[in-house]
Design a protein around this motif. Structure first.
Motif, short mmCIF file in Angstrom:
data_model
loop_
_atom_site.label_atom_id
_atom_site.label_comp_id
_atom_site.label_asym_id
_atom_site.label_seq_id
_atom_site.Cartn_x
_atom_site.Cartn_y
_atom_site.Cartn_z
N ALA A 119 0.80 -1.18 0.00
CA ALA A 119 0.10 0.05 -0.08
C ALA A 119 0.78 1.15 0.11
N GLU A 120 2.10 1.13 0.75
CA GLU A 120 2.93 2.51 0.86
C GLU A 120 3.62 2.56 -0.59
N ARG A 121 3.98 1.48 -1.24
CA ARG A 121 4.43 1.81 -2.57
C ARG A 121 3.20 2.34 -3.51
N LEU A 122 2.18 1.52 -3.48
CA LEU A 122 1.00 1.92 -4.56
C LEU A 122 0.94 3.60 -4.23
N GLU A 123 0.88 3.86 -2.91
CA GLU A 123 0.49 5.12 -2.73
C GLU A 123 1.38 6.27 -3.44
N ARG A 124 2.91 5.91 -3.31
CA ARG A 124 4.04 6.48 -4.01
C ARG A 124 3.72 6.52 -5.32
N ASN A 125 3.47 5.47 -6.23
CA ASN A 125 3.52 5.37 -7.63
C ASN A 125 2.12 5.96 -8.02
N THR A 126 1.05 6.15 -7.17
CA THR A 126 -0.13 6.65 -7.72
C THR A 126 0.03 7.98 -8.30
N PRO A 127 -0.53 8.41 -9.42
CA PRO A 127 -0.33 9.68 -10.13
C PRO A 127 -1.43 10.67 -9.17
N VAL A 128 -1.10 11.88 -9.58
CA VAL A 128 -1.86 12.92 -8.99
C VAL A 128 -2.20 13.75 -10.35
N ASP A 129 -3.71 14.05 -10.21
CA ASP A 129 -4.45 14.68 -11.33
C ASP A 129 -4.11 16.08 -10.98
N LYS A 149 -4.30 9.00 -4.80
CA LYS A 149 -3.21 8.80 -4.10
C LYS A 149 -3.34 8.78 -2.45
N ASP A 150 -4.47 9.70 -2.10
CA ASP A 150 -4.72 9.70 -0.70
C ASP A 150 -6.01 8.97 -0.46
N GLY A 191 -6.96 -16.20 4.21
CA GLY A 191 -5.75 -15.48 4.18
C GLY A 191 -5.48 -14.62 3.02
N ILE A 192 -6.52 -13.84 2.63
CA ILE A 192 -6.32 -12.84 1.62
C ILE A 192 -6.60 -11.46 2.07
N ILE A 193 -5.75 -10.62 1.53
CA ILE A 193 -5.96 -9.15 1.94
C ILE A 193 -6.14 -8.45 0.73
N SER A 194 -6.86 -7.42 0.88
CA SER A 194 -7.15 -6.66 -0.47
C SER A 194 -6.49 -5.15 -0.20
N VAL A 195 -5.61 -4.60 -1.15
CA VAL A 195 -4.96 -3.34 -1.07
C VAL A 195 -5.72 -2.69 -2.42
N GLY A 196 -6.30 -1.48 -2.24
CA GLY A 196 -6.90 -0.84 -3.54
C GLY A 196 -7.35 0.54 -3.02
N TYR A 197 -8.38 0.99 -3.60
CA TYR A 197 -8.81 2.42 -3.33
C TYR A 197 -10.00 2.34 -2.90
N GLY A 198 -10.51 3.43 -2.22
CA GLY A 198 -11.77 3.71 -1.75
C GLY A 198 -12.77 4.00 -2.44
#
Length: 128
Positions: A38-48, A61-62, A73-80
């Motif tokens: 999630a940390e890396r995804l946040e860093r890589n997510t572009p800002v409009d 990004k936020d 044993g599954i976790i989801s990382v994504g956007y709200g």
């Protein structure tokens, strides 16, 4: 006792074995790996920048979110809720926008790191 990981399939097989006997250790390892992703995804997510000027929308990004570990044993990382519907426009592109591939890039960057994190956490939890 020692556990060796040679890849994601082997990791998955070993995690399933742990699921029965060492659920807390498994969940802690999965959660730590999910947090790192999630940390890396946040860093890589572009800002409009256009949205930023208008100040009307939440940035993707936020809005990176992590679910809890489910019984399998599954976790989801994504956007709200506020941003998930527009992620694919930036990821895969549109007629007026080139694909940015930031999710795929994050997956590629983090594959080895996730294995390292999970391996370390499992070893720590099992006292190895």
């Amino acid at each position: 006792m020692s556990i060796e990981f040679s890849g994601l399939n082997e990791l998955d097989k070993n995690l399933r074995k742990l699921a029965v006997s060492e659920k807390k250790i498994r969940n802690r390892a999965i959660r730590k790996a999910g947090e790192a992703f999630a940390e890396r995804l946040e860093r890589n997510t572009p800002v409009d920048r256009e949205t930023e000027r208008k100040g009307s929308h939440v940035h993707m990004k936020d809005d990176v979110q992590i679910s809890g570990v489910n019984q399998d044993g599954i976790i989801s990382v994504g956007y709200g809720k506020e941003t998930h519907w527009r992620v694919h426009f930036a990821e895969t592109g549109t007629i007026k926008q080139r694909p940015q591939g930031f999710i795929q890039q994050t997956e590629e960057e983090m594959q080895d790191r996730i294995l390292e994190i999970m391996q370390a956490e499992i070893r720590k939890g099992l006292g190895l």
